[in-house]
Scaffold this motif. Structure first.
Motif: not given
Length: 416
Positions: A83-91, A112-131
């Motif tokens: 998990a320490t090999a990279g970072t992930v951010e979900v927008r 890797l786990l986010a501390k923030s909650v993904v509220g319902e509905p799980h309906s969105f446009d997703v952008e994933v930024i990783a290094r």
């Protein structure tokens, strides 16, 4: 479902077909599409696989026993990385342009786990930024749940109507039955002063009369002269117990005249409800013949009970200037015992079910989407919304079942 509802649903389906249907999120070249012909590849944890330059991020929403949050695993050429090999951010961008950012951090289990909650509905446009291992990576895709698009003209022709969620009042109300009666003291039973034959009658039942107006002429048996019987009050002739040539007996009632410009509404209250109803509260009275309503205020709760029904009688006075409220008529009434302000309310008719949620449908442009809601107090017309909406959200308040049917037909689902 009623025949009218079936016709409405059929009309919506035909309109959608005639217009070529809705844009069902056709593939736009982004990574994976929740409703495209090709389902996204899945990893060993059940997450979506995002691959680029030999690096793969497996991304899922973890919600087993915990509030839903983003979780990811890293791979290079198919082999797990720490998990320490990279970072992930979900927008995320939700319907209406609401943006969220979820930053994932390494966990002891290798994810890797986010501390923030993904509220319902799980309906969105997703952008994933990783290094990962020094490489900057980016993916975009849409993941829509409980969402559909209906052209404005089609929705209007189908009777779909929206209204803003807004502050309101929740009322504690009691539905009761009642009876209209003349106000005591405004009814005159008019008799002849002296017995004798009736020589003339001047009015009929239903006539409006004014105080002092002549109603009949009677010849006195004592003086053999005629005298006039008049009404002491203005009102309407309710009864006439006299005929020309008949004899007016001493003390016998010839006419009943009532002032019907206002009436009593005697409302019958049963059981424990009587303990909550006190004078001074608002009352809405509905005429059963045509559904017309009138507003008044409860004046008193009578001390006894109605003998036949064993109910408590609460009384209000109803204005009757047009004379269309008729004594003896049954009415229904809604007594408002208490009114409590609520920060946000929607009509009860806006509620639907979706999976195991209670939801409303929100419209943005021509797009409709579910909003799971937490509900509070309700009355016959409105319900308090504690969470899931914000003031100003355009909520479907009529024909919401048509929107539900179209969403279910689209098959929009979780992308976990």
């Amino acid at each position: 479902m009623t025949l009218r509802h079936l016709i409405g649903a059929l009309a919506l389906s035909l309109l959608l077909v005639a217009c070529g249907g809705k844009d069902d999120h056709a593939d736009d070249g982004h990574e994976g599409d929740a409703h495209g012909a090709e389902a996204p590849a899945r990893g060993e944890h059940g997450g979506r696989l995002l691959a680029q330059d030999g690096v793969t991020v497996e991304l899922a929403i973890a919600e087993s026993g915990t509030p839903p949050t983003w979780q990811a695993w890293l791979y290079r050429h198919g082999k797990p990385l720490p998990a320490t090999a990279g970072t992930v951010e979900v927008r995320l961008v939700r319907l209406g342009g609401v943006r969220e950012t979820h930053t994932l951090v390494p966990q002891a289990d290798g994810s890797l786990l986010a501390k923030s909650v993904v509220g319902e509905p799980h309906s969105f446009d997703v952008e994933v930024i990783a290094r990962v291992d020094g490489k900057d990576l980016r993916w975009t895709y849409d993941s829509y749940e409980g969402r559909t698009t209906i052209a404005r003209k089609i929705s209007e022709d189908s009777g779909i109507r929206v209204a803003p969620a807004q502050p309101g009042v929740i009322a504690d109300e009691h539905e009761v039955q009642g009876l209209l009666t003349p106000v005591e003291g405004r009814v005159a039973n008019i008799a002849a002063r002296f017995p004798g034959p009736i020589r003339r009658l001047a009015v009929n039942v239903g006539d409006r009369v004014r105080a002092g107006q002549a109603l009949a002429t009677v010849e006195s048996n004592l003086s053999l002269t005629t005298y006039t019987v008049t009404t002491p009050i203005s009102g309407v002739v309710l009864a006439r117990n006299a005929t020309v040539g008949g004899v007016a007996g001493e003390g016998a009632t010839l006419f009943e005249v009532a002032d019907l410009s206002s009436l009593w509404v005697d409302l019958h209250i049963f059981g424990a409800d009587a303990q909550h109803i006190v004078p001074g509260v608002p009352v809405t009275v509905t005429r059963l013949s045509d559904g017309v309503t009138a507003q008044t205020t409860l004046e008193r709760v009578l001390p006894g009970t109605a003998t036949a029904s064993q109910s408590t009688v609460a009384r209000a006075t109803l204005a009757n200037a047009d004379g269309l409220w008729r004594p003896g008529s049954a009415v229904k009434a809604r007594i408002t015992v208490e009114q409590q302000p609520a920060a946000l309310v929607v009509p009860v008719a806006a509620l639907q079910t979706f999976r195991d949620w209670t939801v409303v449908f929100v419209r943005v442009g021509e797009t409709y989407e579910i909003r799971p809601v937490e509900l509070g107090k309700r009355d016959a017309e409105r319900i308090e919304v504690l969470s899931g909406l914000k003031a100003g959200d355009q909520v479907v308040v009529e024909q919401s079942y048509l929107v539900k049917a179209d969403i279910e037909k689209s098959g929009a689902s979780h992308d976990h």
